[in-house]
Scaffold this motif. Structure first.
Motif, short mmCIF file in Angstrom:
data_model
loop_
_atom_site.label_atom_id
_atom_site.label_comp_id
_atom_site.label_asym_id
_atom_site.label_seq_id
_atom_site.Cartn_x
_atom_site.Cartn_y
_atom_site.Cartn_z
N ARG A 28 18.37 71.95 7.32
CA ARG A 28 17.93 73.22 6.99
C ARG A 28 16.96 72.84 6.06
N VAL A 29 17.30 72.60 4.72
CA VAL A 29 16.63 72.38 4.36
C VAL A 29 15.30 71.73 4.43
N LEU A 30 15.75 70.54 5.61
CA LEU A 30 13.94 69.67 5.89
C LEU A 30 13.43 70.46 6.80
N ASN A 31 13.78 70.81 7.41
CA ASN A 31 13.13 71.94 8.82
C ASN A 31 12.31 72.90 8.23
N LEU A 32 12.92 73.50 6.79
CA LEU A 32 11.86 74.69 5.75
C LEU A 32 10.62 74.30 6.01
N TYR A 33 11.48 72.87 4.42
CA TYR A 33 9.80 72.29 4.43
C TYR A 33 9.05 71.58 5.52
N LYS A 34 9.18 71.74 6.55
CA LYS A 34 8.37 71.06 7.91
C LYS A 34 7.80 72.25 8.11
N ALA A 35 8.30 73.27 8.35
CA ALA A 35 8.14 74.74 8.56
C ALA A 35 6.56 75.33 7.84
N ILE A 40 0.36 75.52 5.56
CA ILE A 40 -0.22 75.17 4.79
C ILE A 40 -1.41 75.32 4.46
N PRO A 41 -2.22 74.45 5.86
CA PRO A 41 -3.67 74.96 6.69
C PRO A 41 -3.84 76.40 7.06
N GLY A 56 -2.75 72.33 -2.06
CA GLY A 56 -1.10 73.33 -1.53
C GLY A 56 0.23 72.85 -1.32
N ARG A 57 -0.25 71.74 -0.25
CA ARG A 57 1.16 70.81 0.03
C ARG A 57 2.21 69.99 -1.20
N ALA A 58 1.34 69.58 -2.41
CA ALA A 58 1.85 69.08 -3.44
C ALA A 58 2.90 70.67 -4.20
N LYS A 59 1.94 71.61 -4.19
CA LYS A 59 2.81 72.58 -4.47
C LYS A 59 4.41 73.00 -3.56
N VAL A 80 17.73 79.14 1.14
CA VAL A 80 16.85 78.71 2.63
C VAL A 80 16.38 80.13 3.00
N ILE A 81 17.47 81.24 3.01
CA ILE A 81 17.25 82.57 3.31
C ILE A 81 15.94 82.79 2.88
N LYS A 82 16.06 82.61 1.43
CA LYS A 82 15.23 83.18 0.04
C LYS A 82 13.52 82.63 0.75
#
Length: 124
Positions: A28-35, A40-41, A56-59, A80-82
């Motif tokens: 779930r964390v990895l999916n959120l990170y990918k989203a 970002i663009p 933006g991606r670094a942040k 993850v929900i937040k």
């Protein structure tokens, strides 16, 4: 001894929020990170904010790594929900540009370290 048993019983009866085990929480964390990484663009373009896509991606990476020490699955699920709520608000343009730029406050203008600079800024 009795307190230890109560704690163990309390931990056994807690229901998970979303994830049942660590692998599901990690997914779930990895999916959120990918989203967030993919969003970002569009965020930079839609909000007309003065940062690059790489910044933006670094942040985003920095914000995720800030919570890498969390091991409790329920806390991970809440984060993850937040994060998903923040992503939806950002993607639907429910935020203003200043809300997005608040994430970069420390990057653009770092906190003062000496007494006089803190005094001028109104900090302690």
């Amino acid at each position: 001894m009795a307190a230890k048993k109560l704690v163990e019983q309390g931990l056994k009866h807690v229901k998970p929020i979303l994830s049942v085990d660590r692998t599901e929480a990690r997914r779930r964390v990895l999916n959120l990170y990918k989203a967030w990484y993919r969003q970002i663009p569009y965020t930079v373009k839609d909000f007309y904010i003065p940062i690059t896509i790489e910044q933006g991606r670094a942040k985003v990476r920095e914000m995720f790594l800030k919570n890498k020490h969390v091991t409790d699955i329920r806390i991970i699920d809440m984060l993850v929900i937040k994060g998903q709520m923040e992503l939806v608000e950002t993607a639907n343009l429910w935020k203003q540009p200043n809300h997005v730029m608040m994430y970069f406050k420390d990057t653009v203008k770092p906190k003062p370290t000496d007494f006089l600079s803190k005094f001028y800024e109104g900090q302690e």
